[in-house]
Scaffold this motif. Structure first.
Motif, PDB file in Angstrom:
ATOM      1  N   LEU A 158       0.880  -1.157   0.000  1.00 42.01           N
ATOM      2  CA  LEU A 158       0.000   0.000   0.000  1.00 42.01           C
ATOM      3  C   LEU A 158       0.921   1.211   0.000  1.00 42.01           C
ATOM      4  O   LEU A 158       1.899   1.249   0.735  1.00 42.01           O
ATOM      5  N   ARG A 159       0.632   2.193  -0.844  1.00 42.25           N
ATOM      6  CA  ARG A 159       1.514   3.361  -0.975  1.00 42.25           C
ATOM      7  C   ARG A 159       1.395   4.249   0.260  1.00 42.25           C
ATOM      8  O   ARG A 159       0.807   5.298   0.215  1.00 42.25           O
ATOM      9  N   GLY A 160       1.940   3.775   1.378  1.00 42.95           N
ATOM     10  CA  GLY A 160       1.887   4.564   2.604  1.00 42.95           C
ATOM     11  C   GLY A 160       0.742   4.122   3.498  1.00 42.95           C
ATOM     12  O   GLY A 160      -0.080   3.287   3.121  1.00 42.95           O
ATOM     13  N   GLU A 161       0.703   4.705   4.694  1.00 47.00           N
ATOM     14  CA  GLU A 161      -0.327   4.293   5.653  1.00 47.00           C
ATOM     15  C   GLU A 161      -1.685   4.872   5.286  1.00 47.00           C
ATOM     16  O   GLU A 161      -1.780   6.028   4.884  1.00 47.00           O
ATOM     17  N   PRO A 162      -2.743   4.096   5.458  1.00 51.33           N
ATOM     18  CA  PRO A 162      -4.066   4.690   5.300  1.00 51.33           C
ATOM     19  C   PRO A 162      -4.311   5.638   6.470  1.00 51.33           C
ATOM     20  O   PRO A 162      -3.724   5.475   7.540  1.00 51.33           O
ATOM     21  N   LYS A 163      -5.150   6.638   6.261  1.00 55.82           N
ATOM     22  CA  LYS A 163      -5.382   7.603   7.329  1.00 55.82           C
ATOM     23  C   LYS A 163      -6.401   7.077   8.323  1.00 55.82           C
ATOM     24  O   LYS A 163      -6.350   7.396   9.498  1.00 55.82           O
ATOM     25  N   THR A 164      -7.349   6.290   7.859  1.00 60.68           N
ATOM     26  CA  THR A 164      -8.433   5.884   8.733  1.00 60.68           C
ATOM     27  C   THR A 164      -9.073   4.603   8.212  1.00 60.68           C
ATOM     28  O   THR A 164      -8.905   4.242   7.059  1.00 60.68           O
ATOM     29  N   LEU A 165      -9.817   3.935   9.072  1.00 57.21           N
ATOM     30  CA  LEU A 165     -10.621   2.795   8.645  1.00 57.21           C
ATOM     31  C   LEU A 165     -12.093   3.188   8.575  1.00 57.21           C
ATOM     32  O   LEU A 165     -12.959   2.372   8.276  1.00 57.21           O
ATOM     33  N   ASN A 166     -12.349   4.443   8.873  1.00 59.76           N
ATOM     34  CA  ASN A 166     -13.714   4.920   9.009  1.00 59.76           C
ATOM     35  C   ASN A 166     -14.229   5.461   7.675  1.00 59.76           C
ATOM     36  O   ASN A 166     -13.742   6.475   7.185  1.00 59.76           O
ATOM     37  N   PRO A 167     -15.217   4.811   7.065  1.00 54.96           N
ATOM     38  CA  PRO A 167     -15.693   5.259   5.748  1.00 54.96           C
ATOM     39  C   PRO A 167     -16.328   6.640   5.795  1.00 54.96           C
ATOM     40  O   PRO A 167     -16.486   7.277   4.762  1.00 54.96           O
ATOM     41  N   LEU A 168     -16.687   7.114   6.991  1.00 55.35           N
ATOM     42  CA  LEU A 168     -17.338   8.417   7.076  1.00 55.35           C
ATOM     43  C   LEU A 168     -16.358   9.565   6.928  1.00 55.35           C
ATOM     44  O   LEU A 168     -16.763  10.703   6.715  1.00 55.35           O
ATOM     45  N   ILE A 169     -15.075   9.282   7.084  1.00 53.95           N
ATOM     46  CA  ILE A 169     -14.106  10.373   6.955  1.00 53.95           C
ATOM     47  C   ILE A 169     -13.020  10.070   5.928  1.00 53.95           C
ATOM     48  O   ILE A 169     -12.194  10.917   5.636  1.00 53.95           O
ATOM     49  N   ALA A 170     -13.018   8.858   5.376  1.00 59.05           N
ATOM     50  CA  ALA A 170     -11.927   8.491   4.475  1.00 59.05           C
ATOM     51  C   ALA A 170     -11.975   9.320   3.212  1.00 59.05           C
ATOM     52  O   ALA A 170     -12.999   9.399   2.550  1.00 59.05           O
ATOM     53  N   ALA A 171     -10.857   9.959   2.879  1.00 58.38           N
ATOM     54  CA  ALA A 171     -10.811  10.743   1.659  1.00 58.38           C
ATOM     55  C   ALA A 171      -9.644  10.328   0.788  1.00 58.38           C
ATOM     56  O   ALA A 171      -9.624  10.643  -0.397  1.00 58.38           O
ATOM     57  N   ASP A 172      -8.654   9.641   1.341  1.00 61.07           N
ATOM     58  CA  ASP A 172      -7.483   9.276   0.543  1.00 61.07           C
ATOM     59  C   ASP A 172      -7.657   7.883  -0.051  1.00 61.07           C
ATOM     60  O   ASP A 172      -8.374   7.038   0.483  1.00 61.07           O
ATOM     61  N   SER A 173      -6.967   7.640  -1.157  1.00 60.16           N
ATOM     62  CA  SER A 173      -7.163   6.384  -1.880  1.00 60.16           C
ATOM     63  C   SER A 173      -6.673   5.188  -1.074  1.00 60.16           C
ATOM     64  O   SER A 173      -7.208   4.097  -1.202  1.00 60.16           O
ATOM     65  N   VAL A 187       4.437   0.851   1.924  1.00 63.33           N
ATOM     66  CA  VAL A 187       5.637   1.067   1.120  1.00 63.33           C
ATOM     67  C   VAL A 187       5.553   2.481   0.572  1.00 63.33           C
ATOM     68  O   VAL A 187       4.557   2.848  -0.029  1.00 63.33           O
ATOM     69  N   PRO A 188       6.584   3.292   0.808  1.00 64.70           N
ATOM     70  CA  PRO A 188       6.454   4.725   0.537  1.00 64.70           C
ATOM     71  C   PRO A 188       6.328   5.112  -0.929  1.00 64.70           C
ATOM     72  O   PRO A 188       5.656   6.078  -1.243  1.00 64.70           O
ATOM     73  N   ASN A 189       6.976   4.420  -1.843  1.00 66.43           N
ATOM     74  CA  ASN A 189       6.883   4.901  -3.221  1.00 66.43           C
ATOM     75  C   ASN A 189       6.870   3.763  -4.222  1.00 66.43           C
ATOM     76  O   ASN A 189       7.054   2.600  -3.883  1.00 66.43           O
ATOM     77  N   ALA A 190       6.660   4.147  -5.476  1.00 66.26           N
ATOM     78  CA  ALA A 190       6.470   3.162  -6.540  1.00 66.26           C
ATOM     79  C   ALA A 190       7.694   2.257  -6.694  1.00 66.26           C
ATOM     80  O   ALA A 190       7.559   1.041  -6.854  1.00 66.26           O
ATOM     81  N   ASP A 191       8.885   2.857  -6.623  1.00 67.88           N
ATOM     82  CA  ASP A 191      10.081   2.048  -6.831  1.00 67.88           C
ATOM     83  C   ASP A 191      10.262   1.034  -5.705  1.00 67.88           C
ATOM     84  O   ASP A 191      10.658  -0.109  -5.944  1.00 67.88           O
ATOM     85  N   ALA A 192       9.979   1.457  -4.482  1.00 71.19           N
ATOM     86  CA  ALA A 192      10.098   0.524  -3.362  1.00 71.19           C
ATOM     87  C   ALA A 192       9.084  -0.610  -3.509  1.00 71.19           C
ATOM     88  O   ALA A 192       9.360  -1.765  -3.172  1.00 71.19           O
ATOM     89  N   GLN A 193       7.921  -0.259  -4.055  1.00 72.82           N
ATOM     90  CA  GLN A 193       6.907  -1.283  -4.296  1.00 72.82           C
ATOM     91  C   GLN A 193       7.418  -2.337  -5.283  1.00 72.82           C
ATOM     92  O   GLN A 193       7.234  -3.525  -5.088  1.00 72.82           O
ATOM     93  N   VAL A 194       8.085  -1.861  -6.320  1.00 72.54           N
ATOM     94  CA  VAL A 194       8.636  -2.780  -7.317  1.00 72.54           C
ATOM     95  C   VAL A 194       9.676  -3.691  -6.671  1.00 72.54           C
ATOM     96  O   VAL A 194       9.684  -4.907  -6.892  1.00 72.54           O
ATOM     97  N   LEU A 195      10.536  -3.099  -5.844  1.00 67.56           N
ATOM     98  CA  LEU A 195      11.585  -3.905  -5.207  1.00 67.56           C
ATOM     99  C   LEU A 195      10.998  -4.962  -4.291  1.00 67.56           C
ATOM    100  O   LEU A 195      11.452  -6.098  -4.262  1.00 67.56           O
ATOM    101  N   LYS A 196       9.970  -4.581  -3.547  1.00 66.30           N
ATOM    102  CA  LYS A 196       9.347  -5.538  -2.628  1.00 66.30           C
ATOM    103  C   LYS A 196       8.712  -6.683  -3.408  1.00 66.30           C
ATOM    104  O   LYS A 196       8.775  -7.835  -2.996  1.00 66.30           O
ATOM    105  N   PHE A 197       8.114  -6.332  -4.528  1.00 63.76           N
ATOM    106  CA  PHE A 197       7.471  -7.364  -5.338  1.00 63.76           C
ATOM    107  C   PHE A 197       8.528  -8.275  -5.959  1.00 63.76           C
ATOM    108  O   PHE A 197       8.396  -9.493  -5.965  1.00 63.76           O
ATOM    109  N   GLN A 198       9.601  -7.655  -6.423  1.00 59.75           N
ATOM    110  CA  GLN A 198      10.660  -8.420  -7.056  1.00 59.75           C
ATOM    111  C   GLN A 198      11.307  -9.401  -6.078  1.00 59.75           C
ATOM    112  O   GLN A 198      11.651 -10.512  -6.445  1.00 59.75           O
TER     113      GLN A 198
END
Lengths: 351, 599
Positions: free
Chosen positions: B60-75, B267-278
């Motif tokens: 996941l590209r970073g931590e989610p802000k909340t688990l609450n659907p009433l306030i969630a605004a980030d992807s 995982v903070p960014n796209a490249d780190a995501q690729v490395l983790k997957f690899q």
């Protein structure tokens, strides 16, 4: 004597290297910002002497590269037509030394493009960008070092010669400058500037910043030299004959600092080139598409570039001869200075 | 970009239910839990059966802000909430059509104003509490409560009036609309049904917004989705476990989801995501850039990379057309004179080399676009929309008609001058964290240089970019991208409407600033209440034409959806709608004999 010879040797090496960069327009075959959108990430072309049929050619030639079918970054050589390398061709217009408008380029090929060091993401010629980028990076280093040494000389001389509260104040300020976290201040500074900074403004901003940051160390060195030389016999004698402060500084004291300053210059210039590269790498330097060595390297921030296109590392290698040159110069300068000192001190012990 | 994913809240009722729950958590019951009373009406999915067990690790590209659907605004929050919650009617991400979810069936009255939904019998929340019509009523009461400020509220106002919800019996609910609504039952997608037993008390106390932090205890949070909260390690991961009460099964009667645990690694960014997957630390990867995709494709080791085809993301250039009144600096006013000139915008559009963008930015894995409806959306695009090829001659002719002229510099380069003889120069903002868009801007810069425009590209951190575009409005032009969350025009409504927050060139207007914006407003509003697809399509086509004529957004390109998964992952079928890979998370499974415990 040998110190003098190595000194001259390094000076010649540096002269040649800088000459190449200064004449970038002539040596580089293309405009550094021209995009060849059909050839992104094209690998360096090979110079051939023998063609695909085994015939030897008198002139080196290249094969143009074309994309392998279904791929967007895999190229293969088109061996149908060899393109011989021609010298002194007419091409894009440039200004030699910033003055002379010319069209002649050292080499090139007719009906094809030669990419000696490959191309970048936009199909721009790496070789041309490398040379033009050197103009920005080296000029930033030279001017930055010049500013630093000038400030360092003035402040060091005032602090060392006049002493007292001026000395304390200036040296505390110098310590403050040494202690500041410059990179972060620079980020903050950039945030206050207008949104779009033209390449020229950005360039002078970098020079001003790296020039202003480093004066503390040379200032301290100069101060030390001034402190010791102002008590020397010939200075006292001159003062006894009624020389003014300005005259003393100019004629007797500052010339003593020249070897320190020259050595510092030879150390600072590569350091400042590196500083420019760091800033550009982080996106604080001259903006795209103007090339600088740091800009060229900044594409390496992407993992895909890092693992796929080895020729994007070349700008990092180009600094090696420059740095070796400057460091060699610095050490031969230091040797010379020391030999001179030993001579003098042994003389001193005789009397 | 309205957020519609929803979720549950944390409870404060403890004691009795808790003790039962702790016992349950200690021994996750395999298969179906014990049933009492009414029979469960399980949703049986067709297709191959998978294997139960194991753990699926995704990044996941970073931590989610909340688990609450009433306030969630980030992807990121929406992605996590998406697998923990369920909606009444769901849009199948593969077919792009609606399918029954918590509601097993629905009926729309002949006047199109009343929607009758019948809930499945015997469903339970992930904490074992039963679901009935009261939960649905409670959910919509909360969404519609102005004091809650739920982002879902806007979507539930139809014809200026909130939707009225009425209970018929314990499993039948009627939604009464004030006006016909073209979106139909798609409206319910992503609206999570909330647990009344957990949230009613905090709701009455006005504390709903504070619930659902990541640090919430696992037994204080519940939902109807395939997974439920297990563990959260700050900065590292969020671990979800299989919801034993989940209401779907495969054709063989195995209760879904297949995997026991779903781990989100931060995982903070796209490249780190690729490395983790690899390195095999994660099992799937999505939202890949084309360059990373080709890197992974080249060195395939035990994983499969998939190009799911054109998506719904559209990238575009827009100019600052805001009217900031007296606050506008004279320089901005001067530039806005060009930007407001429609021929200027058309000329820029004609000069853009879209094919080069697709080739250089997306390595061919994308499409050039001329309108807001991306090629991944097959139903709603206007086929008649012209796709003019790049033409610098046309661009120059348009500029000349608009009173621009050129002056030649000493080196043969020409500079564009406006009617007052001033040089045309402006800057384009891009997000510094998005390499693709930065590249687009660099290509635009070169394209426009050929028209004699002096363009500078300014990479900015995304937040400050958004602030400049929507708040301070101090910018010239900007390259941005939006990914529609659904194929229905409804999902881009805030881009279309002049009072929308993502009507980026001039957001949140009180009155439409131009006649064509007023016309788009009218067409879109009409389209919203039209009843048949044909009527809606006609109106929407016209709106696309008006947009294309006036070019407030100069559309550039749309990337394909690229994803990958280990070969050991079964049922891996990425969709072009969000969430690209996890849309069928309940059916993803680990093939025989593969164990992937890597963390």
């Amino acid at each position: 004597m040998s110190a003098r010879r190595t000194f001259a040797k390094w000076l010649v090496v540096l002269g040649v290297l800088h000459g190449i960069v200064v004449c970038a327009g002539f040596i580089a075959p293309y405009d550094p910002v021209e995009q060849d959108r059909k050839s992104p990430y094209l690998p360096p072309m090979r110079l051939h002497l023998a063609d695909a049929h085994g015939h030897l050619h008198t002139r080196p030639f290249v094969y143009s590269l074309r994309l392998r079918e279904g791929s967007f970054d895999q190229y293969e050589e088109d061996t149908a037509v060899p393109h011989p390398v021609k010298f002194f061709l007419s091409g894009t217009r440039y200004r030699l030394l910033g003055l002379l408008s010319c069209r002649m380029h050292l080499f090139g090929a007719e009906n094809a493009r030669i990419y000696l060091l490959g191309t970048d993401a936009y199909g721009r010629d790496q070789f041309s960008r490398l040379l033009f980028g050197g103009q920005v990076s080296l000029l930033a280093g030279l001017l930055g070092a010049g500013i630093t040494l000038f400030i360092g000389l003035c402040i060091g001389a005032v602090a060392g010669y006049y002493g007292g509260w001026r000395d304390s104040l200036l040296m505390r300020v110098a310590e403050l400058f040494l202690a500041l976290p410059w990179l972060y201040l620079l980020f903050a500074l950039r945030a206050f500037l207008p949104l779009a900074v033209s390449p020229l403004e950005a360039f002078f901003l970098i020079i001003a910043v790296i020039g202003a940051v480093g004066w503390a160390r040379p200032a301290r060195l100069v101060r030390g030299v001034v402190l010791s030389s102002k008590e020397r016999d010939f200075v006292r004698a001159a003062r006894g004959f009624g020389a003014t402060n300005g005259y003393l500084l100019r004629r007797h004291i500052l010339p003593e600092t020249s070897s320190v300053l020259l050595t510092q210059a030879a150390i600072l210039i590569p350091q400042y080139v590196l500083a420019e590269m760091t800033l550009s790498f982080l996106g604080l330097g001259v903006p795209e598409p103007v090339p600088s060595w740091g800009n060229l390297l900044s594409s390496l921030q992407l993992y895909s570039v890092l693992v796929s296109y080895w020729w994007m590392y070349l700008p990092a290698l180009i600094m090696v001869p420059f740095f070796l040159g400057y460091l060699g110069l610095a050490s031969s300068l230091q040797e010379r200075g020391e030999a001179y000192k030993i001579e003098k001190s042994s003389l001193g012990s005789l009397t | 970009m309205k957020n519609r994913r929803a979720n549950f809240l944390c409870c404060q009722m403890l004691l009795c239910p808790l003790i039962a729950l702790v016992v349950l958590l200690g021994h996750p019951a395999p298969g179906s839990p014990q049933q009492k009373g009414t029979k469960e009406e399980i949703f049986v999915l067709p297709g191959d059966a998978g294997r139960s067990g194991g753990r699926l690790v995704v990044s996941l590209r970073g931590e989610p802000k909340t688990l609450n659907p009433l306030i969630a605004a980030d992807s990121r929050s929406r992605e996590v909430i998406g697998v923990m919650q369920a909606d009444l009617v769901h849009i199948n991400r593969a077919t792009q059509l609606t399918e029954p979810a918590l509601a097993k069936s629905w009926k729309i009255s002949s006047d199109g104003l009343a929607y009758t939904l019948v809930l499945r019998q015997g469903l339970k929340f992930s904490d074992g509490q039963p679901l009935d019509a009261d939960d649905v009523l409670f959910t919509f009461r909360v969404y519609l409560d102005e004091n809650v400020h739920a982002p879902q509220r806007d979507l539930l106002i139809v014809g200026g009036k909130p939707i009225a919800v009425r209970k018929v019996d314990s499993h039948t609910v009627v939604f009464q609309l004030a006006k016909t609504y073209g979106v139909g039952e798609r409206l319910f997608d992503g609206l999570a049904i909330l647990p009344r037993h957990l949230l009613e008390k905090p709701y009455q106390e006005g504390k709903l917004g504070q619930l659902g932090t990541l640090a919430t205890a696992a037994d204080q949070w519940t939902g109807l989705g395939p997974f439920r909260l297990k563990e959260y390690v700050a900065g590292q991961r969020l671990v979800l476990e299989r919801n034993p009460y989940y209401w779907k099964s495969d054709a063989k009667g195995n209760r879904l989801p297949y995997v026991d645990e779903l781990v989100f690694l931060f995982v903070p960014n796209a490249d780190a995501q690729v490395l983790k997957f690899q390195s095999g630390e994660t099992d799937t990867i999505s939202q890949l850039g084309a360059e990373n995709f080709s890197v992974l494709s080249k060195q395939q080791r035990g994983y499969t990379m998939l190009d799911a085809g054109p998506g719904l993301e559209y990238n575009f250039l827009f100019f600052n057309l805001n009217d900031a009144g007296e606050k506008t600096s004279p320089e901005t006013l001067r530039k806005q004179k060009w930007f407001r000139e429609v021929k200027f915008r058309q000329a820029v559009s004609a000069a853009v080399d879209r094919e080069a963008i697709v080739r250089l930015v997306y390595q061919g894995r994308g499409s050039a676009i001329w309108g807001l409806v991306a090629p991944g959306n097959r139903r709603w695009g206007n086929e008649k929309l012209a796709h003019p090829a790049r033409s610098l001659e046309r661009a120059r002719a348009l500029l000349k008609e608009a009173g621009f002229s050129w002056s030649n510099g000493p080196n043969g380069e020409s500079t564009l001058l406006d009617s007052d003889g001033k040089t045309v120069e402006f800057s384009i903002l891009t997000s510094s964290s998005n390499a693709d868009r930065a590249k687009m801007a660099a290509l635009l810069q070169d394209d426009l240089k050929q028209l004699g425009m002096r363009v500078q590209v300014v990479p900015l951190e995304f937040r400050s970019l958004l602030d400049r575009v929507t708040q301070s409005k101090e910018y010239d032009a900007c390259v941005m991208g939006i990914a529609s969350f659904d194929a229905d025009p409804n999902s881009d409504i805030n881009v279309w409407l002049s009072n929308g927050g993502t009507h980026l060139w001039n957001p949140s207007q009180a009155q439409p600033a131009t006649p064509w914006e007023a016309e788009i407003d009218r067409l879109i509003e009409e389209q919203m209440s039209a009843r048949t697809f044909e009527q809606r399509k006609k109106l929407y086509d016209r709106a696309q034409e008006v947009l294309a004529e006036n070019q407030p957004m100069i559309f550039l390109a749309s990337p394909n959806i690229l994803a990958g998964a280990k070969n050991s992952i079964g049922n891996f079928r990425p969709a072009v709608l969000e969430p690209y890979v996890l849309w069928n998370v309940e059916r993803l499974y680990l093939k025989n004999g593969t164990e992937n415990a890597a963390r």
